[in-house]
Design a protein around this motif. Sequence first.
Motif, short mmCIF file in Angstrom:
data_model
loop_
_atom_site.label_atom_id
_atom_site.label_comp_id
_atom_site.label_asym_id
_atom_site.label_seq_id
_atom_site.Cartn_x
_atom_site.Cartn_y
_atom_site.Cartn_z
N TYR A 1 0.81 -1.21 0.00
CA TYR A 1 0.00 0.00 0.00
C TYR A 1 0.85 1.27 0.00
CZ TYR A 1 -3.94 -3.05 0.53
OH TYR A 1 -4.89 -4.02 0.29
N HIS A 2 2.13 1.16 -0.33
CA HIS A 2 2.97 2.36 -0.47
C HIS A 2 2.36 3.28 -1.53
CE1 HIS A 2 5.88 0.81 2.19
NE2 HIS A 2 6.77 0.32 1.34
N ARG A 3 2.35 4.55 -1.23
CA ARG A 3 1.79 5.55 -2.13
C ARG A 3 2.77 5.93 -3.25
NH1 ARG A 3 -2.43 9.42 -0.85
NH2 ARG A 3 -2.45 8.48 1.21
N TYR A 4 4.06 5.85 -2.96
CA TYR A 4 5.08 6.29 -3.91
C TYR A 4 6.10 5.17 -4.14
CZ TYR A 4 3.20 10.65 -2.08
OH TYR A 4 2.36 11.64 -1.67
N ASP A 5 6.63 5.12 -5.34
CA ASP A 5 7.72 4.16 -5.59
C ASP A 5 9.03 4.75 -5.06
OD1 ASP A 5 8.81 5.90 -7.54
OD2 ASP A 5 7.89 4.82 -9.19
N ARG A 6 10.08 3.97 -5.12
CA ARG A 6 11.36 4.39 -4.54
C ARG A 6 11.88 5.67 -5.19
NH1 ARG A 6 15.00 -0.53 -4.59
NH2 ARG A 6 13.45 -1.24 -3.10
N GLU A 7 11.76 5.79 -6.48
CA GLU A 7 12.23 6.98 -7.20
C GLU A 7 11.47 8.23 -6.76
OE1 GLU A 7 14.64 9.19 -9.49
OE2 GLU A 7 14.87 7.04 -9.19
N GLU A 8 10.14 8.12 -6.66
CA GLU A 8 9.32 9.26 -6.24
C GLU A 8 9.63 9.70 -4.81
OE1 GLU A 8 5.14 8.67 -8.61
OE2 GLU A 8 5.62 7.21 -7.05
N ARG A 9 9.96 8.74 -3.96
CA ARG A 9 10.23 9.06 -2.56
C ARG A 9 11.53 9.83 -2.36
NH1 ARG A 9 8.69 3.58 -1.64
NH2 ARG A 9 10.87 3.08 -1.22
N ARG A 10 12.42 9.79 -3.32
CA ARG A 10 13.71 10.49 -3.16
C ARG A 10 13.53 11.99 -2.92
NH1 ARG A 10 16.68 6.89 -7.52
NH2 ARG A 10 17.31 5.25 -6.10
N GLY A 11 12.49 12.56 -3.47
CA GLY A 11 12.26 13.99 -3.31
C GLY A 11 11.31 14.34 -2.19
N LEU A 12 10.93 13.37 -1.39
CA LEU A 12 9.96 13.62 -0.32
C LEU A 12 10.64 13.70 1.03
CD1 LEU A 12 7.16 11.17 -1.49
CD2 LEU A 12 7.27 13.64 -1.82
N PRO A 13 10.03 14.40 1.96
CA PRO A 13 10.64 14.58 3.28
C PRO A 13 10.35 13.42 4.24
CG PRO A 13 8.65 15.88 3.14
CD PRO A 13 8.85 15.25 1.79
N PHE A 14 9.73 12.34 3.76
CA PHE A 14 9.44 11.21 4.64
C PHE A 14 9.68 9.89 3.91
CE2 PHE A 14 5.42 13.19 3.21
CZ PHE A 14 4.99 12.22 2.31
N THR A 15 9.74 8.82 4.69
CA THR A 15 10.00 7.47 4.17
C THR A 15 8.71 6.65 4.23
OG1 THR A 15 10.50 6.43 6.29
CG2 THR A 15 12.30 7.64 5.21
N PRO A 16 8.73 5.41 3.73
CA PRO A 16 7.54 4.55 3.83
C PRO A 16 7.14 4.23 5.26
CG PRO A 16 9.06 3.64 2.23
CD PRO A 16 9.77 4.79 2.91
N LEU A 17 8.01 4.55 6.21
CA LEU A 17 7.67 4.35 7.61
C LEU A 17 6.66 5.38 8.10
CD1 LEU A 17 11.27 3.69 8.99
CD2 LEU A 17 9.55 2.01 8.32
N HIS A 18 6.43 6.42 7.32
CA HIS A 18 5.49 7.47 7.69
C HIS A 18 4.11 7.14 7.10
CE1 HIS A 18 3.61 11.40 8.04
NE2 HIS A 18 4.59 11.72 8.88
N PRO A 19 3.06 7.30 7.89
CA PRO A 19 1.71 6.98 7.39
C PRO A 19 1.33 7.72 6.11
CG PRO A 19 1.67 7.33 9.75
CD PRO A 19 3.04 7.69 9.29
N ASP A 20 1.77 8.97 5.96
CA ASP A 20 1.42 9.74 4.76
C ASP A 20 2.02 9.16 3.48
OD1 ASP A 20 -0.03 11.46 6.32
OD2 ASP A 20 1.49 13.03 6.36
N CYS A 21 2.94 8.25 3.61
CA CYS A 21 3.58 7.63 2.46
C CYS A 21 2.86 6.35 2.04
CB CYS A 21 5.04 7.34 2.81
SG CYS A 21 6.11 7.21 1.38
N ASN A 22 1.67 6.11 2.64
CA ASN A 22 0.93 4.88 2.39
C ASN A 22 -0.56 5.17 2.20
OD1 ASN A 22 2.96 2.53 3.10
ND2 ASN A 22 3.32 4.21 4.52
N TYR A 23 -1.22 4.32 1.43
CA TYR A 23 -2.67 4.41 1.22
C TYR A 23 -3.37 3.64 2.34
CZ TYR A 23 -2.05 6.28 -3.51
OH TYR A 23 -1.72 7.05 -4.58
N LEU A 24 -3.38 4.20 3.53
CA LEU A 24 -3.95 3.50 4.67
C LEU A 24 -5.47 3.43 4.61
CD1 LEU A 24 -1.61 4.80 7.51
CD2 LEU A 24 -1.46 2.69 6.17
N GLU A 25 -6.11 4.41 4.00
CA GLU A 25 -7.58 4.38 3.89
C GLU A 25 -8.01 3.23 2.97
OE1 GLU A 25 -5.75 7.11 3.04
OE2 GLU A 25 -6.02 8.33 4.83
#
Length: 146
Positions: free
Chosen positions: A67-91
Amino acid sequence: MDVLRKEPSMPHRVAAIQKATAKEAHPTRVAMLAIAGDSASGKTTLTKGIVEALGRDRIASFCTDDYHRYDREERRGLPFTPLHPDCNYLEIMEQHLQLLTLGQPILKPVYHHSNGTLGRPVLFEPKEIVIVEGLFPLWSKLSRAT
């Protein structure tokens, strides 16, 4: 004069719908087991052991990393990792957990750890027991209630 239009016969679709909704097609009651923990804590190893001990015919399992929202490449420019809830489609995960509890299949997202990409969704059908493992299977009150 009103003329009633008759829909063309589609027996193949009717049969597919009947098969998908038949009581025998999916368990009426699904036991849900959540295994939550930090990265590399042994969640997948434990899940595999339970599946092996109780049998693949009774257990279906998946990882919430899908349920990760972003792939590894997209996450490089983000201020958080998959460990952060906002980086996942939890709903979406919560909705899927509810459907699985009711014995309904879902179209589950796919995350490939090997290359960090998101794949096409796959059909996931519940069995007598569904094991959900990952960082967030118990994140919300709703997910804990399923």
